[in-house]
Motif scaffolding. Structure first.
Motif, mmCIF file in Angstrom:
data_model
loop_
_atom_site.group_PDB
_atom_site.id
_atom_site.type_symbol
_atom_site.label_atom_id
_atom_site.label_comp_id
_atom_site.label_asym_id
_atom_site.label_seq_id
_atom_site.Cartn_x
_atom_site.Cartn_y
_atom_site.Cartn_z
ATOM 1 N N THR A 45 1.754 -2.188 2.412
ATOM 2 C CA THR A 45 1.268 -2.904 3.579
ATOM 3 C C THR A 45 0.637 -4.233 3.232
ATOM 4 O OG1 THR A 45 -0.886 -1.819 3.485
ATOM 5 C CG2 THR A 45 0.812 -0.772 4.826
ATOM 6 N N SER A 157 -2.639 3.355 7.466
ATOM 7 C CA SER A 157 -1.232 3.680 7.177
ATOM 8 C C SER A 157 -0.862 5.068 7.674
ATOM 9 C CB SER A 157 -0.952 3.584 5.680
ATOM 10 O OG SER A 157 -1.008 2.253 5.253
ATOM 11 N N ASN A 160 -0.770 5.036 11.503
ATOM 12 C CA ASN A 160 0.402 4.281 11.947
ATOM 13 C C ASN A 160 1.652 5.156 11.844
ATOM 14 O OD1 ASN A 160 1.546 1.553 12.723
ATOM 15 N ND2 ASN A 160 2.697 1.955 10.843
ATOM 16 N N SER A 161 1.796 5.885 10.731
ATOM 17 C CA SER A 161 2.945 6.790 10.541
ATOM 18 C C SER A 161 2.937 7.916 11.570
ATOM 19 C CB SER A 161 2.930 7.385 9.135
ATOM 20 O OG SER A 161 3.122 6.385 8.180
ATOM 21 N N GLU A 162 1.756 8.438 11.840
ATOM 22 C CA GLU A 162 1.623 9.511 12.832
ATOM 23 C C GLU A 162 2.034 9.009 14.223
ATOM 24 O OE1 GLU A 162 -2.100 11.837 14.792
ATOM 25 O OE2 GLU A 162 -2.021 11.874 12.599
ATOM 26 N N GLU A 164 4.109 6.611 14.853
ATOM 27 C CA GLU A 164 5.560 6.429 14.822
ATOM 28 C C GLU A 164 6.261 7.766 15.078
ATOM 29 O OE1 GLU A 164 9.036 4.633 11.875
ATOM 30 O OE2 GLU A 164 7.063 5.090 11.039
ATOM 31 N N LYS A 165 5.810 8.823 14.391
ATOM 32 C CA LYS A 165 6.419 10.149 14.554
ATOM 33 C C LYS A 165 6.254 10.683 15.970
ATOM 34 C CE LYS A 165 5.725 11.414 9.760
ATOM 35 N NZ LYS A 165 4.851 12.111 8.829
#
Length: 174
Positions: A45, A157, A160-162, A164-165
């Motif tokens: 990032t 991070s 952000n990934s969570e 997205e999922k």
């Protein structure tokens, strides 16, 4: 009879030249350092530098570029009390610089990276700039939320990934 010597002009000595020798590459047998999660997060990032001369809109766009499913909400410090009362609040205009809106007795810089916890970022904005900061997101239906509770314990991070999922909206910085 006096003999006058004629001044001699000496030619500079010819430079000795040698053919350039190829430089041998040094080989090392040292193993590369293993990449840690912390290093990987920085590399993935990058770090976002936050200084007083940065405009709010620029900061929010850069933040959203690094964390596309998250937004950075910045408010004047008195907004915290309005939130507690259930009143609506407005973000600081994006054409203002942090230096122009920060608390008079504050100043400094912040570095935002993916391995920092959400609560740490929010606290740093309060401590360094005297501003109320919230990391926000929009769910798949487009409803906006501020992070709170256990989400504030997550790194940028990871959250952000969570998001997205979970199908949250992407690229909506303001």
């Amino acid at each position: 009879m006096a003999v006058t010597k004629k001044p001699t002009t000496s030619k500079p000595a010819a430079k000795k030249t040698t053919a350039a020798k190829p430089v041998a590459k040094k080989t090392t047998t040292a193993a590369k350092k293993p990449t840690t999660a912390k290093t990987a997060a920085k590399t993935a990032t990058g770090e976002l530098s936050v200084t007083g001369n940065k405009k709010i809109g620029t900061l929010q766009k850069e933040f959203n570029k690094k964390f596309p499913y998250l937004q950075l909400g910045l408010f004047y410090s008195y907004a915290r009390q309005q939130v507690k009362k259930g009143e609506s609040i407005s973000q600081i205009p994006e054409d203002k610089t942090l230096a122009s809106v920060r608390r008079a007795d504050s100043g400094g810089d912040i570095s935002i990276s993916g391995n920092k916890k959400i609560k740490t970022i929010e606290k740093e904005f309060d401590t360094v700039f005297g501003l109320y900061c919230q990391v926000c997101y929009y769910d798949k239906e487009g409803r906006g939320y501020y992070t709170s509770g256990s989400n504030d314990e997550k790194t940028l991070s990871a959250f952000n990934s969570e998001c997205e999922k979970n199908g949250c909206k992407k690229g909506k910085y303001r």
